[in-house]
Design an enzyme around this catalytic site. Structure first.
Site, PDB file in Angstrom:
ATOM      1  N   ASP A 244       0.678  -1.284  -0.092  1.00 46.25           N
ATOM      2  CA  ASP A 244       0.060   0.034  -0.039  1.00 46.25           C
ATOM      3  C   ASP A 244       0.906   1.157   0.028  1.00 46.25           C
ATOM      4  O   ASP A 244       2.314   0.981   0.244  1.00 46.25           O
ATOM      5  CB  ASP A 244      -0.758  -0.139   1.186  1.00 46.25           C
ATOM      6  N   CYS A 245       0.438   2.270  -0.488  1.00 56.49           N
ATOM      7  CA  CYS A 245       1.192   3.539  -0.467  1.00 56.49           C
ATOM      8  C   CYS A 245       1.917   3.984   0.548  1.00 56.49           C
ATOM      9  O   CYS A 245       1.411   4.656   1.452  1.00 56.49           O
ATOM     10  CB  CYS A 245       0.501   4.550  -1.179  1.00 56.49           C
TER      11      CYS A 245
END
Length: 728
Positions: A244-245
């Site tokens: 995930d970012c």
């Protein structure tokens, strides 16, 4: 699905490409924004794109209903059509953008969707991105979505889907960067992992995204248990994993399981995270120097990643690839808008109807539309949205239908969505006089209340009034309930339309108004769909993909990931509106016609409709087939959702579980048949050690258009077909 011979070819070509690159070039290819490597003919590519309910954040595309709304359709085939359309538009936009040299963010074919986390707590802000609270429903819808996105060509992917967020992730949003989600082996296997397993093993999903949180102490984007032991070894996943970012920096900054960025990237890549959404993987160069990871592991990760780009056909001639022929004319077509309207109509759930709906245009001369969501585009779309070329709000949809019939329309703002006044300098409840005036002059009133994605969503979303994106409670925000009270006191028939991505405690409203529609975030065509339902052009057929809790129900602590007391599968209290519930304008009955047991190639009929009753069925074979006849005895065409639930009665097991599902549409006065097939595994359960077993005993099986619980039967006035199954 691409055949294995082709996959092997692409991996070989990817290995050859990687062998020609320097270590620095390889490392920079493992960030979501991968630069061009001209020496090997590799163009720039950005892996970050979104397609939760339409191609997002990159200009005009069809904006379908939010995921939770599409889940309410209980229609996996229709969701597959939607996903196929999303992929078509994605290809059309990609081909046009690449033609003009645009390789930027949100322009690629690696779509980071679907979100198949379980909506375990109704306060979670991102729950509207999911398919609801049930693992089986989530699995069926997720598999169809992935297949629609990725296409059915034997040589190329149309686009790549991504199963996220792996795993055990559902808030709270404001602690996700350092939170440890603790769950038992039983809950992990029974609730949190089934949908991911289905997408990997049934749909061959191309990518998996790790979650921000830790699960049982391990950061999800660097979890040996999740990424290596379960995903790769146990399930045989062959695609690529992305973080995930900026989740990898959380390992040292938030979770404190590492001390330096180099240690964080080593933990992630060593345990199977191939792509870093973010820029921390630059530290892989340092990690190699310090002996924390190896160039061989970097090569392996890059081969996983580049194989996806080979599957797209990026390195082959356009003549070979059928998806290269999809151009920009395939974006935002009339056919896509029609599909969008169809899906929006199927999402709407009729929660209550005391005979007010559908409205007869011949019987009313005026209609009032009141509420902050009446003319709100924001309340149509949810989050992770694209840009539609046309939006139809509820007010616009109703106005069009009403004025064509010569009905006068009055519109009132009602109140602000969450503040206690509509104007900053106004007094408290400064639109209440207008509400009373609209009621006075209207024969019937449509109340448009609820939320929008500025109130529930992801942490940090722009305009999020509650900061974290989670709901503080299940109440209608602001003074919406006061406006509902005022309309109810007017004595005029009222229809409450709730736009939200999650359940709200509607106890008081349910006592005051004669009709309630749950509209979710219904997409760009949502206002027309709701108008079609209100005026009877379409019978509602949506079913709740999550429990609507009563204000009297007890919710466990938000941070408690144990499933006890959560969702229909484990709660023992009576909900306001149960999972799987939804009313219709027509009457469709379900009758079990036959039950047969298959063992190998042999089939034995153990019940037929000529029998007086369904005697207990002994199940010692491989599969059980339940033939169901549906009869539409009403005056309208309608959709029917055949739901099959199994209850074991075993202590600690779910109260009941959805294990079979079929969606059909019947014209008025017609019949149709379908078959629910149950494998022996449908009766299996996970024990406290997380081991799967089919226990001997008597199981309760039910067939109907709802759960077999007392509340569902009270609301529908119908009882499910129930019978016992004995497993020795």
């Amino acid at each position: 699905m691409i055949n294995q011979e082709k996959v092997n070819e692409y991996r070989s070509r990817a290995k050859e490409l990687v062998s020609k690159m320097t270590l620095k070039e390889k490392v920079y290819q493992l960030r979501h924004t991968a630069p061009a490597v001209e020496s090997v003919g590799l163009p720039a590519y950005n892996y970050w794109n979104e397609a939760l309910h339409g191609v997002a954040r990159a200009g005009v595309a069809t904006v379908f209903p939010q995921a939770i709304g599409m889940a309410a359709s209980f229609d996996d085939e229709l969701l597959g059509e939607v996903a196929d359309t999303i992929a078509t538009e994605g290809r059309g936009k990609y081909n046009a953008q690449f033609k003009y040299g645009d390789h930027g963010i949100y322009k690629g074919l690696t779509f980071w969707a679907p979100n198949i986390n379980i909506f375990r707590d109704p306060r979670w802000g991102r729950g509207h991105e999911t398919y609801g609270e049930d693992p089986y429903l989530t699995s069926r819808l997720g598999v169809s979505f992935v297949k629609g996105i990725q296409g059915d060509d034997e040589n190329y992917l149309k686009a790549a889907a991504c199963a996220k967020h792996f795993a055990v992730h559902s808030g709270p949003e404001d602690v996700r960067h350092h939170f440890n989600a603790e769950c038992s082996p039983q809950d992990l296997r029974e609730t949190y992992l089934p949908a991911f397993r289905a997408l990997v093993q049934e749909a061959n999903v191309e990518a998996v995204m790790g979650a921000y949180n830790r699960t049982n102490g391990e950061p999800c984007c660097g979890s040996k248990t999740l990424l290596k032991d379960i995903l790769r070894k146990e399930w045989g996943f062959k695609g690529h994993v992305t973080s995930d970012c900026w989740a990898i920096k959380d390992m040292n900054e938030g979770h404190a399981v590492t001390k330096t960025p180099a240690e964080s990237v080593a933990l992630a890549i060593n345990n199977g995270c191939d792509i870093n959404c973010g820029d921390l993987y630059e530290y892989l160069l340092q990690a190699v120097e310090e002996g924390l990871t190896t160039e061989e592991r970097i090569d392996e990760a890059l081969v996983n990643v580049l194989t996806t780009r080979f599957k797209f056909g990026f390195f082959d001639s356009d003549e070979k690839n059928p998806y290269s022929k999809i151009d920009y004319s395939n974006v935002d077509t009339a056919e896509a808008r029609a599909l969008n309207l169809k899906m929006a109509e199927e999402t709407i759930v009729l929660l209550k109807n005391d005979g007010v709906l559908p409205l007869n245009k011949n019987n009313i001369k005026s209609i009032g539309i009141i509420g902050p969501n009446a003319d709100s585009r924001k309340a149509l779309i949810g989050n992770y949205e694209g840009t539609a070329s046309q939006y139809i709000t509820i007010a616009e949809g109703i106005r069009k239908e009403a004025e064509e019939a010569g009905i006068r329309v009055y519109v009132g703002e009602g109140c602000h969505l969450y503040k206690d006044r509509a104007q900053a300098l106004g007094e408290y409840n400064d639109r209440i006089a207008e509400v009373k005036a609209v009621c006075e002059y209207s024969d019937v009133v449509v109340l448009c209340m609820g939320l929008d994605a500025g109130l529930e969503g992801e942490e940090g979303d722009e305009g999020n009034e509650f900061g974290s994106g989670d709901k503080p409670n299940l109440k209608l925000p602001g003074i919406q309930q006061e406006v509902i009270d005022t309309v109810a006191a007017s004595g005029k028939p009222a229809i409450l339309v709730v736009l939200s991505g999650s359940c709200l405690a509607l106890d008081k409203a349910a006592k005051e108004v004669p009709a309630i529609l749950q509209g979710w975030y219904p997409g760009a065509q949502g206002g027309q769909a709701i108008a079609n339902i209100i005026f009877g052009k379409k019978s509602p057929e949506g079913k709740l993909p999550l429990t609507f809790y009563s204000e009297n129900n007890t919710l466990p602590e938000f941070t408690d990931y144990a499933m006890k007391g959560r969702t229909y599968r484990y709660m023992t209290e009576t909900p306001l509106y149960p999972f799987g519930f939804g009313l219709s304008y027509t009457d469709i009955s379900e009758t079990v016609q036959e039950i047969s047991i298959q063992t190998g190639d042999k089939s034995e009929t153990v019940y037929s409709s000529s029998d007086a009753a369904i005697a207990p069925v002994e199940f010692s074979g491989d599969k059980m087939s339940i033939s169901v006849k549906l009869t539409n005895t009403g005056k309208m065409d309608g959709g029917a959702t055949v739901q099959c639930y199994i209850a074991s009665g075993i202590e600690g097991a779910p109260v009941r579980q959805l294990k079979g599902l079929k969606k059909l549409h019947l014209s008025a006065g017609t019949e149709a048949s379908t078959v629910i097939t149950l494998d022996k595994s449908a009766f299996g359960l996970y024990d406290t050690k997380g081991e799967f077993k089919v226990n001997p005993g008597t199981y309760k099986v039910s067939i109907g258009d709802s759960q077999p619980d007392a509340r569902s039967e009270e609301l529908t006035g119908k009882a499910c077909v129930k019978f016992d199954v004995i497993i020795k």
